[in-house]
Design an enzyme around this catalytic site. Sequence first.
Site, mmCIF file in Angstrom:
data_model
loop_
_atom_site.group_PDB
_atom_site.id
_atom_site.type_symbol
_atom_site.label_atom_id
_atom_site.label_comp_id
_atom_site.label_asym_id
_atom_site.label_seq_id
_atom_site.Cartn_x
_atom_site.Cartn_y
_atom_site.Cartn_z
ATOM 1 N N GLU A 153 -12.229 -1.987 47.927
ATOM 2 C CA GLU A 153 -13.359 -2.804 48.354
ATOM 3 C C GLU A 153 -13.541 -4.006 47.434
ATOM 4 O O GLU A 153 -13.315 -3.933 46.236
ATOM 5 C CB GLU A 153 -14.655 -1.990 48.330
ATOM 6 N N CYS A 167 -17.222 -9.703 43.651
ATOM 7 C CA CYS A 167 -17.291 -8.438 42.935
ATOM 8 C C CYS A 167 -15.991 -7.696 43.204
ATOM 9 O O CYS A 167 -15.721 -7.294 44.337
ATOM 10 C CB CYS A 167 -18.492 -7.624 43.400
ATOM 11 N N CYS A 207 -12.031 6.027 41.488
ATOM 12 C CA CYS A 207 -12.460 6.089 40.090
ATOM 13 C C CYS A 207 -12.456 7.542 39.628
ATOM 14 O O CYS A 207 -12.957 8.413 40.351
ATOM 15 C CB CYS A 207 -13.861 5.500 39.928
ATOM 16 N N CYS A 266 -19.420 9.188 38.056
ATOM 17 C CA CYS A 266 -20.847 9.046 37.757
ATOM 18 C C CYS A 266 -21.633 9.651 38.908
ATOM 19 O O CYS A 266 -21.275 9.491 40.084
ATOM 20 C CB CYS A 266 -21.216 7.581 37.563
ATOM 21 N N CYS A 278 -22.682 7.618 42.139
ATOM 22 C CA CYS A 278 -21.716 6.672 42.690
ATOM 23 C C CYS A 278 -20.845 7.307 43.768
ATOM 24 O O CYS A 278 -20.298 8.396 43.577
ATOM 25 C CB CYS A 278 -20.836 6.133 41.564
ATOM 26 N N CYS A 328 -21.089 1.485 46.813
ATOM 27 C CA CYS A 328 -19.700 1.359 46.395
ATOM 28 C C CYS A 328 -18.880 2.581 46.798
ATOM 29 O O CYS A 328 -19.210 3.706 46.481
ATOM 30 C CB CYS A 328 -19.645 1.189 44.879
#
Length: 406
Positions: free
Chosen positions: A132, A150, A157, A161, A164, A377
């Site tokens: 993205e 961005c 990832c 977290c 997220c 995200c």
Amino acid sequence: MALLQHLCSAPLTRAIRSRSLTLSSRTMSTALTPTRVTHVDSHVLLGMSEQELQQLSLDLGQQSYRGKQLHHLIYKRKVKEIQDFSQLPQAFRNDLQEGGWRVGRSSIHQSVTAADGTVKLLIKLADNRLVETVGIPVEHDKGSFRLTACVSSQVGCPLRCSFCATGKGGYSRNLQRHEIIEQVLAIEEIFKQRVTNVVFMGMGEPMLNLKSVIEAHRCLNKDVQIGQRMITISSVGVPNTIKKLASYKLQSTLAISLHAPNQKLRETIVPSAKSYPLDAIMKDCRDYFLETSRRVSFEYTLLAGVNDAVEHAIELAELLHEWGPGYHVNLIPFNPIEGSEFQRPYNKVQAFAAALESRKVTVSVRQTRGLDASAACGQLRNEFQKIPLQSDSNNLQSQLDVPIAC
């Protein structure tokens, strides 16, 4: 990473809840060093400097000025295919293709536009992975225009977290430098405008891929010609990497995703915090400021009933004053994602900001953009990348055996 996490709140489509990558605390203790990109494609023109392109031209029996032409075609005219390099001799184009060279531009797989003009793109990479990137246009009253890209630094990832969506979709690999740069060029193509600002706040942890991030930063600054002070590199905090970043003496902004004023609370929000204590992060940020003279920005996501009380703001102010000057706090009201336990703190944002300001802490509240463009995200990627991303055991182990940088 932080920006994409909070750009959008209401999902257009139901996000797929995938089995997340599980990292034990013991594993995470060794998880924090820069990692190498696997399957590097060395025959990509995008990301090469003018000098490197001149040398390539000489290596292929051409005069060096052909390298300057290549540079112009790639970075000024933004040509995507070698056979469309009409200024170059056909024989040279053929030699490039026969040598396995390509420009390094991927296709846009999906585009979603919000009512406020924010655009989220899914870019389909050469291995069919999706990443993205977001374009955020801002037109000021005085007529000036800012377009922020961005960008993502990893496919997924590994840090997970708790608030997220990216980590929920799994982790695959680091992005190569051209796969970062092309995100900026894709935003320019969509908006038909130059990108003025770049933030490494998309999918992934930039410090875990510091080599490619620094290479992409160089290209964006020198070749795409975006000022260093218009570039921000965000990190949740990775041991041994802030000092490494400081050694490059960039004039760009370092943004640390803090999210809590004390170690105990931070560990409940950011799993990797156990391997990088808050005092260690603050010391590294202080040293970064002394080394670079660049103010560190702290991203603080406000989660209702978790970290948004005035008492938390007071504790945060005390923490920052303890470690000296040169700090700024960017408050980010959480935008709920499907399946998340967290909520948006609708009535406490201004009180939190006021508590910081009254204690002489510079603070800003991030304006929410692109609410109707997609979810937070990773959710748009998760919806289209139907099979959750998983690292093969060797690739994952290589991530965990070195200090990470996001």
